[in-house]
Design a protein around this motif. Structure first.
Motif, PDB file in Angstrom:
ATOM      1  N   ASP A   3       0.844  -1.193   0.000  1.00 20.97           N
ATOM      2  CA  ASP A   3       0.000   0.000   0.000  1.00 20.97           C
ATOM      3  C   ASP A   3       0.882   1.246   0.000  1.00 20.97           C
ATOM      4  OD1 ASP A   3      -2.229  -1.526   0.007  1.00 20.97           O
ATOM      5  OD2 ASP A   3      -2.714  -1.251   2.132  1.00 20.97           O
ATOM      6  N   LEU A   4       0.402   2.260  -0.745  1.00 20.36           N
ATOM      7  CA  LEU A   4       1.143   3.511  -0.822  1.00 20.36           C
ATOM      8  C   LEU A   4       0.409   4.551   0.021  1.00 20.36           C
ATOM      9  CD1 LEU A   4       3.665   4.582  -2.262  1.00 20.36           C
ATOM     10  CD2 LEU A   4       2.165   5.485  -4.028  1.00 20.36           C
ATOM     11  N   ILE A   5       1.076   5.017   1.088  1.00 15.52           N
ATOM     12  CA  ILE A   5       0.470   6.032   1.954  1.00 15.52           C
ATOM     13  C   ILE A   5       0.844   7.399   1.385  1.00 15.52           C
ATOM     14  CG2 ILE A   5       0.357   6.954   4.303  1.00 15.52           C
ATOM     15  CD1 ILE A   5       1.300   4.220   5.304  1.00 15.52           C
ATOM     16  N   VAL A   6      -0.169   8.160   0.956  1.00 11.56           N
ATOM     17  CA  VAL A   6       0.113   9.450   0.314  1.00 11.56           C
ATOM     18  C   VAL A   6      -0.190  10.633   1.240  1.00 11.56           C
ATOM     19  CG1 VAL A   6      -0.184   8.584  -2.012  1.00 11.56           C
ATOM     20  CG2 VAL A   6      -2.185   9.394  -0.772  1.00 11.56           C
ATOM     21  N   LYS A   7      -1.072  10.412   2.207  1.00 10.93           N
ATOM     22  CA  LYS A   7      -1.379  11.491   3.158  1.00 10.93           C
ATOM     23  C   LYS A   7      -1.593  10.890   4.543  1.00 10.93           C
ATOM     24  CE  LYS A   7      -3.498  14.886   0.014  1.00 10.93           C
ATOM     25  NZ  LYS A   7      -4.685  15.743  -0.238  1.00 10.93           N
ATOM     26  N   ILE A   8      -1.295  11.713   5.559  1.00 13.08           N
ATOM     27  CA  ILE A   8      -1.573  11.339   6.951  1.00 13.08           C
ATOM     28  C   ILE A   8      -2.328  12.498   7.577  1.00 13.08           C
ATOM     29  CG2 ILE A   8      -0.584  10.761   9.198  1.00 13.08           C
ATOM     30  CD1 ILE A   8       1.759   9.521   7.845  1.00 13.08           C
ATOM     31  N   ASN A   9      -3.516  12.184   8.089  1.00 11.12           N
ATOM     32  CA  ASN A   9      -4.391  13.201   8.682  1.00 11.12           C
ATOM     33  C   ASN A   9      -4.665  14.339   7.694  1.00 11.12           C
ATOM     34  OD1 ASN A   9      -4.558  11.763  11.060  1.00 11.12           O
ATOM     35  ND2 ASN A   9      -2.947  12.958  12.097  1.00 11.12           N
ATOM     36  N   ASP A  10      -4.972  13.938   6.416  1.00 13.61           N
ATOM     37  CA  ASP A  10      -5.351  14.863   5.334  1.00 13.61           C
ATOM     38  C   ASP A  10      -4.226  15.817   4.942  1.00 13.61           C
ATOM     39  OD1 ASP A  10      -7.901  13.749   5.181  1.00 13.61           O
ATOM     40  OD2 ASP A  10      -8.647  15.064   6.798  1.00 13.61           O
ATOM     41  N   LYS A  11      -3.006  15.517   5.315  1.00 13.75           N
ATOM     42  CA  LYS A  11      -1.854  16.327   4.926  1.00 13.75           C
ATOM     43  C   LYS A  11      -0.921  15.473   4.085  1.00 13.75           C
ATOM     44  CE  LYS A  11      -1.898  19.321   9.015  1.00 13.75           C
ATOM     45  NZ  LYS A  11      -1.103  19.803  10.175  1.00 13.75           N
ATOM     46  N   ASP A  12      -0.224  16.174   3.155  1.00 20.32           N
ATOM     47  CA  ASP A  12       0.741  15.428   2.353  1.00 20.32           C
ATOM     48  C   ASP A  12       1.700  14.667   3.274  1.00 20.32           C
ATOM     49  OD1 ASP A  12      -0.351  16.306  -0.004  1.00 20.32           O
ATOM     50  OD2 ASP A  12       0.984  18.040  -0.185  1.00 20.32           O
ATOM     51  N   PHE A  13       2.212  13.593   2.744  1.00 19.22           N
ATOM     52  CA  PHE A  13       3.051  12.716   3.569  1.00 19.22           C
ATOM     53  C   PHE A  13       4.221  13.507   4.138  1.00 19.22           C
ATOM     54  CE2 PHE A  13       6.060   9.408   4.617  1.00 19.22           C
ATOM     55  CZ  PHE A  13       5.251   8.407   5.134  1.00 19.22           C
ATOM     56  N   PRO A  14       4.333  13.588   5.477  1.00 15.91           N
ATOM     57  CA  PRO A  14       5.396  14.392   6.090  1.00 15.91           C
ATOM     58  C   PRO A  14       6.751  13.691   6.004  1.00 15.91           C
ATOM     59  CG  PRO A  14       4.121  13.279   7.785  1.00 15.91           C
ATOM     60  CD  PRO A  14       3.447  12.950   6.460  1.00 15.91           C
ATOM     61  N   ALA A  15       7.770  14.416   6.402  1.00 18.93           N
ATOM     62  CA  ALA A  15       9.109  13.823   6.455  1.00 18.93           C
ATOM     63  C   ALA A  15       9.131  12.748   7.548  1.00 18.93           C
ATOM     64  CB  ALA A  15      10.155  14.902   6.750  1.00 18.93           C
ATOM     65  N   PRO A  16       9.987  11.734   7.411  1.00 17.46           N
ATOM     66  CA  PRO A  16      10.033  10.648   8.410  1.00 17.46           C
ATOM     67  C   PRO A  16      10.273  11.148   9.822  1.00 17.46           C
ATOM     68  CG  PRO A  16      11.269  10.025   6.453  1.00 17.46           C
ATOM     69  CD  PRO A  16      10.894  11.458   6.278  1.00 17.46           C
ATOM     70  N   THR A  17      11.111  12.180   9.990  1.00 17.59           N
ATOM     71  CA  THR A  17      11.379  12.679  11.341  1.00 17.59           C
ATOM     72  C   THR A  17      10.118  13.267  11.959  1.00 17.59           C
ATOM     73  OG1 THR A  17      12.130  14.749  10.341  1.00 17.59           O
ATOM     74  CG2 THR A  17      13.816  13.110  10.896  1.00 17.59           C
TER      75      THR A  17
END
Length: 934
Positions: free
Chosen positions: A155-169
């Motif tokens: 699966d490709l996660i493109v957003k988290i909590n309706d925001k573009d995928f943040p940096a890993p940190t």
């Protein structure tokens, strides 16, 4: 290696170990305390996502159809990297583009990269999508919160909590600041579908297999540090220490992770992990050249060793940039094959050359090799199960591979401790090992039992429609009610649990019995041991055999490491000692010289006591031999011995029951020792008696065996010693025809000493008579020789008479002896002839010669001469009355008139003496010689 370099070398090992331990602890804490969504994802750098399968024709496969699966990321077209769809189209329809071109893609579900050749018209914007940002899911923990929410690998996660995928940190900070139960909304792209998945964060904790891996790694790291401190710069010690650090890194930093991010610490962890694998594997294999003993066959093969290092360094240099900068090209399976290749090479080399290894080398590395081969086999099974997607095998191998990894530190500690590798002495008390193994085994059995019970409790039993009414069993045609099904399931679970409990109890008991036997913890049967010792004590009569039997039986029955026994005589002398399990025998010499001191020290205690209660000197000696207790052996209040008791093989403490048993053994041993003393005394007496019998036979053989046949003389003689041997003797010295010298002597005292002097005097007189001296000259010369060698308290009386048949004369001398008795036929009376003379051996030559008289006289035909020793006239009756000279003269006179021959006269005198003494023991040696003329 000089001292300075040695110190620097040890510091470097400790520094690497400490840094690795610190990083491992930090990583373990971060992993177990961080909030997690229980999945692993990797950020993507390429942005073109393929939504549908593309049917292609691969020119390399003769235009057979193939497929680029949907759910893949397009990485490159030809030599150009694909960043977005517009860039791909620009490349496809440029002036220099060909009709067919190669494309590289990364399959998100299989986590593999691949390439294909296809026609450019097969690619269209309709089945592709540009991704602004995102990360693909590389792993989902089975049963975890992401798994329950429906998240899948690929699966490709493109957003988290309706925001573009943040940096890993940012994601890590988000999870660290969240609480358990916080819900994250993931916008997921799966092929053509875009949908939201609600994932509730959970406290990660630690998986059992991860915990075992961490424990294993930490043990290996601390063991490396221990070797670094203790090793004495022995060749190969440093290699072994660094190889253990590398192995520890693999288990603590590389086996488990909470997720992928590009933080400084995470980057450090990744580098260390690859360093542990790529450089550590050759390092481990190289250490085998010197551990546990140098294998010159391998150490001389420099190409193999250098080749492994070059290969490892090349792998490390290749994979580090790949994992950080080109993750889309990462292939875990290829990495595992590359990492395992040196191991395969070394294993093959080891197996091929195994027949050339020495027996000692095989014995020393047996446990280490077993540990590595077992772990290698489990990792091989794990990789095979991954490749073929064998789920049940994958789960089992993943779990057990970490359990068997504990063999590594155990095998190293065992080998180093047992064989003192690198001159390192690892001593762990046996009772501690026993306690640890016992607890570990019980915990293991309990855990397996509880897991099985839990597994049974979640099984959905398909129960038949059978109903128990209490008085009957009914088969009904309708399903059981839910409540009744629950009751029946509980009953079945209880029955199965009880059955499993019984089985596990028996297995645990049987294995525990084996462990108890291995560690000498079996219940000790004191009665049986006492019976065996009693039987042994009855059979061993000699002190040396008794001592060896006691220590051997005690050592084997009570399972003692060392035991000794000291046997004393009259509380003064150490007459026997023996030891069991003691290699250094210097204590034997010490106990011989310090017997008085040891006896005095032991007599201060009434019962058993610890060696520590002795004075410093004795305590140091006995402690150096690892004796702990001393048990006195007493008989009738006298110290006759002592048991020196060492530590039990189990290394358990001595209990009151043990000491009471040793005291009872000491009591039995006391009786056995007393019996041995008696046996030795009897044996000594028997030996002396036997030797005296031999001496008696020799002495009797030294007396004349044959009576000389001289015309005109009838001779008879006998000598009867009071003991086995005596001091009386007589001899017939025949110097020439018609001439006979008779000597009768008596050495003062009785027994062996008198017999020795008698033998010497008889030998001297026989030798001197070869020169045909007169009786006086014979005695004078004998006195001259014997005076020098005889004790002043000893002397010899003798009488000698020379008969000249032709002249019918007798010349005789008397050296302090009894008179010569003559029966004159003409008068039928007995004369007592007593010439002057003193005993032989008390005075010097001149005095002896002046006081010695020689008498010469003629005799008539039929005259009888009697020579005796004082054993005749001093024979005693039961009333202590002596036989006396007058009674002798009467018996002699009567026998001379009536008996006739000399032998009859001799026997008449002997019979008279024996009748007089009757049951009284013979008081003195008795000799009678009778010479009848005519």
């Amino acid at each position: 290696m000089d001292t300075g370099r040695a110190v620097k070398f040890k510091i470097s090992i400790l520094a690497v170990m400490i840094v690795t331990v610190a990083a491992s602890v930090v990583h373990f804490i971060n992993t177990t305390t961080t909030m997690t969504d229980e999945n692993l994802f990797v950020p993507i750098k390429n942005r073109v996502y393929l939504k549908e399968n593309i049917i292609i024709q691969d020119l390399s496969k003769n235009l057979y159809p193939d497929t680029i699966p949907g759910g893949s990321i397009l990485v490159a077209a030809g030599k150009h990297k694909i960043e977005q769809i517009a860039g791909l189209n620009e490349h496809l329809y440029s002036n220099d583009s060909t009709e067919y071109f190669s494309i590289r893609y990364f399959h998100l579900r299989k986590l593999t990269s691949d390439s294909a050749i296809l026609h450019r018209d097969l690619l269209s914007a309709a089945n592709m999508i540009d991704i602004k940002s995102g990360a693909f899911v590389s792993y989902v923990y089975e049963g975890g919160t992401s798994d329950r929410a429906g998240l899948q690998v690929g699966d490709l996660i493109v957003k988290i909590n309706d925001k573009d995928f943040p940096a890993p940190t940012e994601i890590i900070d988000m999870m660290n600041n969240a609480r358990s139960g916080t819900v994250l909304k993931y916008q997921v792209l799966r092929l053509e579908q875009i949908f939201d998945i609600q994932v509730a964060l959970a406290k990660y904790g630690v998986h059992f297999s991860h915990l075992i891996a961490f424990i294993t790694g930490m043990l290996l790291l601390f063991l490396a540090g221990f070797i670094g401190i203790k090793q004495k710069m022995v060749k190969g010690a440093g290699l072994t220490a660094f190889s253990l650090i590398a192995l520890g890194i693999i288990y603590t930093l590389g086996v488990y992770t909470s997720g992928w991010n590009q933080s400084v610490f995470e980057s450090f962890r990744v580098v260390m992990t690859f360093l542990g694998v790529n450089i550590g594997v050759p390092l481990i294999l190289h250490s085998f050249v010197y551990f546990p003993k140098e294998n010159r066959r391998v150490s001389s093969n420099k190409k193999l060793i250098y080749g492994l290092y070059i290969y490892g360094i090349a792998s490390f240099v290749f994979y580090i940039p790949n994992i950080f900068f080109f993750p889309e090209y990462w292939n875990e399976n290829i990495f595992h094959v590359v990492a395992a290749l040196p191991v395969f090479v070394f294993v093959a080399y080891d197996l091929i050359n195994r027949k050339n290894y020495s027996k000692e080398y095989k014995r020393l590395r047996r446990f280490i090799s077993l540990g590595y081969y077992i772990n290698f086999a489990f990792f091989l099974i794990l990789e095979i199960s991954k490749f073929f997607k064998i789920s049940f095998l994958l789960t089992s191998a993943t779990e057990y591979v970490f359990l068997v990894s504990l063999i590594f530190p155990i095998s190293y500690v065992y080998t180093i401790g047992r064989y003192r590798i690198f001159d390192i002495d690892i001593r762990v008390k046996r009772n501690i090992i026993y306690t640890f193994i016992t607890l570990l085994w019980k915990a293991f059995v309990a855990a397996i039992f509880l897991v099985l019970v839990w597994y049974i409790s979640v099984i959905d039993f398909d129960l038949p429609n059978i109903h128990f009414t209490g008085t009957a069993i009914e088969v009904i045609d309708r399903p059981l009610s839910p409540a009744l099904e629950i009751i029946y399931e509980k009953v079945i679970i209880v029955i199965i649990s009880i059955f499993l409990g019984i089985i596990f109890f028996k297995i645990a008991k049987k294995v525990q019995k084996t462990v108890d036997e291995k560690f000498y913890r079996v219940n000790f049967d004191y009665r049986k041991a006492s019976d065996e010792l009693s039987t042994m004590l009855e059979k061993r009569l000699e002190l040396s055999e008794l001592a060896s039997g006691i220590v051997e039986k005690l050592g084997k029955l009570i399972k003692l490491k060392k035991v000794g026994v000291l046997i004393f005589k009259d509380e003064k002398k150490l007459c026997s000692q023996d030891y069991y399990g003691l290699k250094d025998q210097n204590i034997r010499e010490f106990c011989m010289f310090a017997a008085d001191e040891i006896i005095t020290a032991i007599n201060q205690f009434s019962g058993s006591f610890r060696v520590d209660y002795l004075d410093d000197k004795l305590k140091e000696i006995f402690r150096s031999c690892q004796f702990e207790y001393i048990v006195p052996i007493r008989s009738k209040g006298k110290l006759v011995g002592a048991l020196l008791v060492g530590e039990k093989r189990s290394e358990a403490s001595f209990h009151t029951q043990d000491l009471d048993f040793l005291l009872s053994i000491a009591t039995q041993a006391a009786y056995a020792i007393e019996n041995s003393f008696l046996y030795e005394n009897l044996a000594q007496q028997e030996r002396i008696k036997h030797e005296l019998n031999i001496a008696r036979r020799i002495q009797l053989a030294s007396l004349p065996n044959d009576i000389p046949e001289i015309q005109g003389l009838d001779i008879s003689g006998v000598s009867l010693p009071a003991l086995e041997v005596g001091g009386d003797f007589y001899d017939f010295l025949n110097g020439k025809v018609g001439n006979l010298t008779i000597v009768v002597g008596d050495v003062s005292g009785k027994g062996t000493s008198a017999a020795l002097y008698m033998s010497k005097a008889q030998g001297i007189m026989r030798t001197l008579h070869e020169f045909m001296p007169t009786p006086k000259d014979l005695f004078v010369k004998s006195n001259r020789l014997l005076y020098k060698y005889m004790e002043k308290s000893s002397f010899i009386t003798a009488i000698g008479a020379e008969f000249d048949v032709s002249d019918m004369t007798i010349s005789f001398s008397r050296a302090g002896h009894l008179p010569l008795y003559r029966f004159k036929r003409s008068t039928a009376s007995v004369e007592i002839l007593t010439p002057k003379g003193i005993v032989i051996g008390l005075t010097k030559d001149q005095m002896f010669s002046r006081n010695l008289e020689e008498v010469t006289m003629t005799y008539d035909e039929g005259d009888i001469f009697l020579f005796i020793t004082d054993g005749v006239i001093e024979a005693r009756s039961e009333s202590k009355e002596e036989f006396g000279e007058s009674r002798l003269i009467n018996v002699f006179s009567y026998a001379a008139r009536t008996a006739g021959e000399s032998q009859a006269i001799r026997d008449s005198i002997l019979n008279a003496v024996q009748d007089f003494a009757r049951n009284t023991d013979q008081f003195d040696d008795l000799t009678v010689v009778v010479v009848k003329t005519g």
